[in-house]
Design an enzyme around this catalytic site. Structure first.
Site, PDB file in Angstrom:
ATOM      1  N   LYS A  28      43.648 -29.431  34.228  1.00 46.17           N
ATOM      2  CA  LYS A  28      44.381 -28.781  33.137  1.00 46.17           C
ATOM      3  C   LYS A  28      44.817 -27.355  33.485  1.00 46.17           C
ATOM      4  CE  LYS A  28      40.220 -27.238  30.677  1.00 46.17           C
ATOM      5  NZ  LYS A  28      40.440 -25.799  30.816  1.00 46.17           N
ATOM      6  N   THR A  29      43.957 -26.605  34.196  1.00 44.62           N
ATOM      7  CA  THR A  29      44.329 -25.233  34.565  1.00 44.62           C
ATOM      8  C   THR A  29      45.528 -25.247  35.503  1.00 44.62           C
ATOM      9  OG1 THR A  29      42.012 -24.574  34.362  1.00 44.62           O
ATOM     10  CG2 THR A  29      43.477 -23.048  35.505  1.00 44.62           C
ATOM     11  N   ASP A 214      44.686 -22.874  25.950  1.00 48.80           N
ATOM     12  CA  ASP A 214      43.702 -23.664  26.694  1.00 48.80           C
ATOM     13  C   ASP A 214      42.511 -23.983  25.779  1.00 48.80           C
ATOM     14  OD1 ASP A 214      42.436 -24.900  28.809  1.00 48.80           O
ATOM     15  OD2 ASP A 214      41.597 -23.050  29.613  1.00 48.80           O
ATOM     16  N   GLU A 215      41.799 -25.065  26.075  1.00 49.45           N
ATOM     17  CA  GLU A 215      40.602 -25.474  25.311  1.00 49.45           C
ATOM     18  C   GLU A 215      40.882 -25.541  23.805  1.00 49.45           C
ATOM     19  OE1 GLU A 215      38.243 -26.606  26.877  1.00 49.45           O
ATOM     20  OE2 GLU A 215      37.824 -25.531  28.737  1.00 49.45           O
ATOM     21  N   GLN A 245      35.386 -33.315  24.412  1.00 56.10           N
ATOM     22  CA  GLN A 245      34.567 -32.195  24.859  1.00 56.10           C
ATOM     23  C   GLN A 245      34.449 -31.109  23.782  1.00 56.10           C
ATOM     24  OE1 GLN A 245      34.751 -31.101  29.209  1.00 56.10           O
ATOM     25  NE2 GLN A 245      36.699 -32.197  29.088  1.00 56.10           N
ATOM     26  N   ARG A 604      30.044 -33.575  34.391  1.00 56.03           N
ATOM     27  CA  ARG A 604      29.847 -32.428  35.298  1.00 56.03           C
ATOM     28  C   ARG A 604      29.572 -32.919  36.720  1.00 56.03           C
ATOM     29  NH1 ARG A 604      32.761 -29.854  32.982  1.00 56.03           N
ATOM     30  NH2 ARG A 604      32.961 -31.738  31.735  1.00 56.03           N
TER      31      ARG A 604
END
Length: 671
Positions: A28-29, A214-215, A245, A604
């Site tokens: 995503k970044t 973002d997020e 998430q 993770r």
């Protein structure tokens, strides 16, 4: 990095509102930074008309670094990449007059807030720490829901909430008198301003040509409103998030904002990033199966082109001591067999209390480790002292800062003197600092204590005037020198070594501030002392829970703290009913968020994932026999229980033995 079709689609859609559903490890970044580049290079946007917003300084810094690799400084001049709260702070700083604030307003951190609430509720809550914490959280919740004290009073029903609403009103009035803001005000005040002032709203909307968020799944009600007000009817924006998430409901995050976005912007383009670049296919299949038990506004299924990898393992241990010993021994064995680094391993858990036994066993085996929740730079006593001096220097009405340092180092200004000063200040409706300068104080204080108090306030005023004349660097140098803080540290520290470390921290802070004053910051623009102190206070608030994971240490952290990170080998401990899912969430019928927490933990892991649980566990002084977590049952055939594992074949034993010998030879060769 070459973009896959979905990422490419997300980068190139700029004609209207866009929601990018970005699964864990889906890049995503990369999408956000490439979209910024696309807007500048191909869509005619100037960098100053693009704004990217996220939740942590760490994430904002990473974005800046990635964009910086694509463009030169000149091309990026004016580009805004910041946290929500930094953005809110910048709006307030520019519009402070319209908001009715005086220049040099203070920012109260959590400790300042608790101190103020404690003093305001002496006759009602009477210092009850539990109630004070509940009050603190309730005020934050009201503010995130954009409620004023008057509105809160109307809405509350129970006796406790009625009391809290009255306290909220007192708190609001006192903060206004102090010319101070708290963390939640940094979002609330800009939202109210943009809602009620058309001229300001249109000015900010014209400045922001394109907004990236973002997020997005972590936004609360007020943050969503801020986004909506900034993009206006043109709605040129992209939000990136993952409802699977969303694990921060306890601080106001609302996954339903994904649905609200779809309703408020009917022409919303939804793009799914489902290819994961982090984990093995087996780990992703398990994660998909687990999270499929939650309802979804938008369906998505992660996939990976990486090989299957090892099975996800379950270790059943006798008790919590055995659990810690097993995990640490597994790390030792695995590291020896595979020649890995300690930082490749993470031990994740639901609550901080679970880490204690693991720390003990890791220390016994001389294994370096890093645990989340350590003391941040700005939380150190010596740094809080210096920052209190600077906050008082820039805002003499800050009573909390005044009380912290008025007798630190000792100036013979004791509690009796401060009590009399406080009574006089309340009577006059003044701050403690202002009251200490009035002639009328002589009727309440005299002799040595009055003289010491007045020498202190005159000294602060002299430093303030030096700063206002444009000599802020000199003012800070005189501050550190004149109040003999170094001598004070050596007199009060537990050892010379501790004092040296504390003074080194003070020196680092001094260098940091000077660099900011002289313009050695991101925008290369000099700042005033007011601005530097405000920004450092905000940075402290934002960075307290952001930890570095670069050193070669086993990582211990909560599932909440692990979000956004990745590790080759992950141990998720305490997979039991009552721990994960947590009993409070079971009681509140909020197992869905607990499942998202487990999903975050699983995703993770890059290569191997191991779960642990205990047959017996001590709890509240007693011994319980917990049931395995329902999440293990949901994973069922996607995990391999150690007790049910098939014995190794002769070929597998030979292969593993050869690998161990090869690794031992490699270690001996290096030594």
């Amino acid at each position: 990095m070459q973009l896959n079709p979905a990422q490419n689609n997300a980068v190139h859609h700029v004609s209207g509102p866009c929601l990018v559903l970005a699964g864990a490890g889906s890049g995503k970044t990369c999408v956000i930074t490439n979209k910024i580049a696309y807007l500048i290079q191909h869509c005619g946007y100037k960098a100053r008309h693009i704004m990217a917003v996220t939740f942590t300084n760490k994430a904002a810094k990473e974005m800046k670094e990635r964009v910086g690799k694509i463009f030169g400084k000149q091309e990026l001049r004016g580009l805004t990449i910041s946290t929500f709260h930094t953005l809110g702070f910048d709006i307030i700083r520019r519009e402070y007059k319209i908001l009715g604030l005086k220049i040099g307003f203070s920012l109260f951190d959590a400790e300042d807030q608790m101190s103020l609430l404690k003093s305001l509720t002496e006759n009602t809550i009477e210092g009850d720490k539990g109630l004070l914490k509940q009050l603190f959280c309730k005020i934050a919740s009201w503010k995130s829901d954009m409620l004023t004290p008057a509105q809160a009073k109307i809405l509350v029903t129970g006796k406790q909430d009625q009391l809290f609403a009255q306290c909220f009103s007192l708190y609001h009035k006192q903060m206004k008198a102090y010319n101070a803001l708290d963390f939640d005000d940094l979002i609330l005040m800009p939202v109210v301003l943009l809602q009620t002032n058309q001229e300001v709203r249109e000015r900010w909307q014209s400045e922001i040509g394109y907004l990236l968020v973002d997020e997005y799944q972590d936004t609360n009600a007020s943050q969503y409103q801020l986004i909506k007000l900034l993009v206006g009817e043109r709605a040129y924006f992209t939000v990136v998030g993952d409802d699977d998430q969303s694990i921060y409901s306890w601080r106001g995050a609302q996954p339903k904002n994904l649905l609200t976005l779809n309703q408020d912007f009917p022409n919303l383009k939804v793009i799914k990033l489902e290819q994961n670049y982090r984990s093995t296919s087996r780990i992703l299949r398990a994660a998909n199966i687990l999270i499929a038990n939650n309802p979804h506004v938008f369906e998505k299924t992660l996939f990976s082109e990486r090989p299957n990898g090892d099975m996800l393992k379950v270790l059943k241990t006798n008790n919590e001591n055995h659990e810690a010993e097993r995990v640490v021994s597994e790390i030792i064995r695995h590291k020896f067999m595979n020649g890995t680094n300690y930082k490749d391993y993470a031990i994740l858990y639901r609550g901080n209390h679970q880490s204690i036994l693991f720390e003990k066993v890791l220390m016994q085996n001389r294994i370096p480790y890093k645990i989340s929740g350590g003391t941040s730079f700005f939380s150190r006593v010596e740094i809080k002292d210096i920052m209190a001096y600077l906050r008082l220097l820039t805002n003499q009405d800050n009573d909390n800062a005044f009380l912290r340092i008025v007798d630190r180092p000792r100036r013979e200004i004791g509690s009796v003197t401060l009590e009399k000063l406080g009574l006089y200040a309340n009577m006059r409706g003044k701050s403690l600092f202002s009251a200490s300068l009035e002639m009328g104080l002589q009727q309440h204080l005299n002799g040595r204590s009055l003289g010491s108090l007045q020498r202190f306030t005159r000294w602060i005023l002299e430093l303030f005037e030096e700063s206002e004349r444009g000599n802020a660097v000199e003012a800070i140098r005189l501050l550190v020198r004149d109040y003999r803080y170094e001598d004070y540290l050596y007199e009060t520290a537990s050892s010379v070594k501790v004092a040296e470390m504390q003074m080194k921290n003070v020196s680092n802070l001094y260098s940091w501030i000077v660099a900011e004053l002289e313009g050695d910051n991101y925008n290369n623009e000099p700042q005033t002392l007011h601005e530097v102190v405000q920004r450092l206070t905000l940075r402290d608030m934002m960075e307290r829970n952001e930890k570095s994971v670069d050193a070669d240490q086993v990582q211990l952290m909560t599932l909440h703290a692990s979000k956004g990170l990745e590790f080759a080998y992950v141990f998720l401990i305490g997979m039991e009913e009552g721990l994960l899912p947590h009993q409070s969430s079971i009681d509140e019928d909020n197992v869905e968020e607990e499942r998202r927490l487990a999903y975050v933990g699983i995703t993770r892991a890059q290569q191997e994932m191991t779960f642990t649980l205990c047959e017996e566990r001590r709890q509240y002084g007693g011994l319980i026999k917990p049931m395995p977590s329902r999440f293990l049952e949901e994973l069922s055939c996607n995990v391999e229980w150690e007790e049910k594992k098939q014995p190794q074949t002769q070929e597998e034993r030979i292969t593993k033995g050869s690998a161990a010998i090869a690794n031992l030879r490699s270690i001996l060769k290096k030594s």
